[in-house]
Design an enzyme around this catalytic site. Sequence first.
Site, short mmCIF file in Angstrom:
data_model
loop_
_atom_site.label_atom_id
_atom_site.label_comp_id
_atom_site.label_asym_id
_atom_site.label_seq_id
_atom_site.Cartn_x
_atom_site.Cartn_y
_atom_site.Cartn_z
N LYS A 14 -3.39 1.00 -5.84
CA LYS A 14 -3.62 2.05 -6.84
C LYS A 14 -4.26 1.48 -8.12
O LYS A 14 -4.23 0.26 -8.36
CB LYS A 14 -2.30 2.75 -7.15
CG LYS A 14 -1.73 3.56 -5.95
CD LYS A 14 -0.49 4.34 -6.37
CE LYS A 14 0.05 5.19 -5.23
NZ LYS A 14 1.19 6.04 -5.67
N TYR A 54 -3.90 14.38 -2.34
CA TYR A 54 -2.49 14.66 -2.58
C TYR A 54 -2.17 16.16 -2.51
O TYR A 54 -1.17 16.61 -3.09
CB TYR A 54 -2.06 14.11 -3.94
CG TYR A 54 -1.76 12.62 -3.93
CD1 TYR A 54 -0.69 12.10 -3.20
CD2 TYR A 54 -2.53 11.73 -4.67
CE1 TYR A 54 -0.40 10.74 -3.21
CE2 TYR A 54 -2.25 10.36 -4.68
CZ TYR A 54 -1.18 9.88 -3.94
OH TYR A 54 -0.89 8.53 -3.95
N ASN A 117 3.05 3.13 -9.28
CA ASN A 117 3.84 2.26 -8.41
C ASN A 117 2.99 1.39 -7.48
O ASN A 117 3.43 1.02 -6.39
CB ASN A 117 4.86 3.10 -7.62
CG ASN A 117 4.20 4.23 -6.84
OD1 ASN A 117 2.97 4.32 -6.79
ND2 ASN A 117 5.01 5.07 -6.21
N HIS A 120 0.07 2.83 -2.17
CA HIS A 120 0.34 4.03 -1.37
C HIS A 120 0.39 3.64 0.10
O HIS A 120 -0.35 2.75 0.53
CB HIS A 120 -0.78 5.07 -1.55
CG HIS A 120 -0.77 6.14 -0.49
ND1 HIS A 120 0.02 7.27 -0.59
CD2 HIS A 120 -1.40 6.22 0.72
CE1 HIS A 120 -0.15 8.01 0.51
NE2 HIS A 120 -1.00 7.40 1.32
N GLU A 131 -5.42 10.60 6.67
CA GLU A 131 -5.77 9.87 5.45
C GLU A 131 -6.89 8.85 5.72
O GLU A 131 -7.80 8.69 4.88
CB GLU A 131 -4.52 9.20 4.87
CG GLU A 131 -3.54 10.25 4.35
CD GLU A 131 -2.21 9.70 3.85
OE1 GLU A 131 -2.00 8.46 3.91
OE2 GLU A 131 -1.38 10.51 3.40
#
Length: 143
Positions: A14, A54, A117, A120, A131
């Site tokens: 990320k 998302y 965080n 993913h 995805e």
Amino acid sequence: MVEQIGNLTFGIIKPDAVRAGKVGTIIQRITDGGFKLHGLKLIHMTRQEAEGFYAVHRERPFFAGLTEFMSSGPCVVTVLEKAGAVKAWRDLMGATDPAKADAGTLRKEFGASVGENAVHGSDSEENARIEISYFFSQLELVG
Ligand code: IDP
Ligand code: MG
């Protein structure tokens, strides 16, 4: 590709981890963890692309912050192969909230908060397939 989907998953390094200069370290941890790279590229998602990725979370209170964050800078998208890849990659990532993640996981080490965080990972084989195809064409998948 279809035959081996059970051994494939999708991962993102990320924008927070890219900004922190952790791309090389995290890719090293991925390969040290026994994953083979099938796809790898640096992208910068538009807000709309992040919202599409998302979409399942669009009713959640954190959706706006999440899609703003995910489009805030470059990230690295990956296709990873290992036996039981979905679970193996989520195990290496750790819990969504870095404060609750086990020692030795990527989120424990590199995540700052439940939102930012570091990584993913797909949560099922079906979502891994969806995805992967959201970000990669057949031609970009190697091996
Ligand atoms: P996961 O990434 O561990 O699968 P999900 O519940 O699918 O977790 O949430 C997707 C992403 O949305 C998380 O990785 C995190 O970046 C963000 N997120 C999840 N829950 C929260 C929250 O309570 N506050 C802020 N961001 C959140
Ligand atoms: Mg998830």
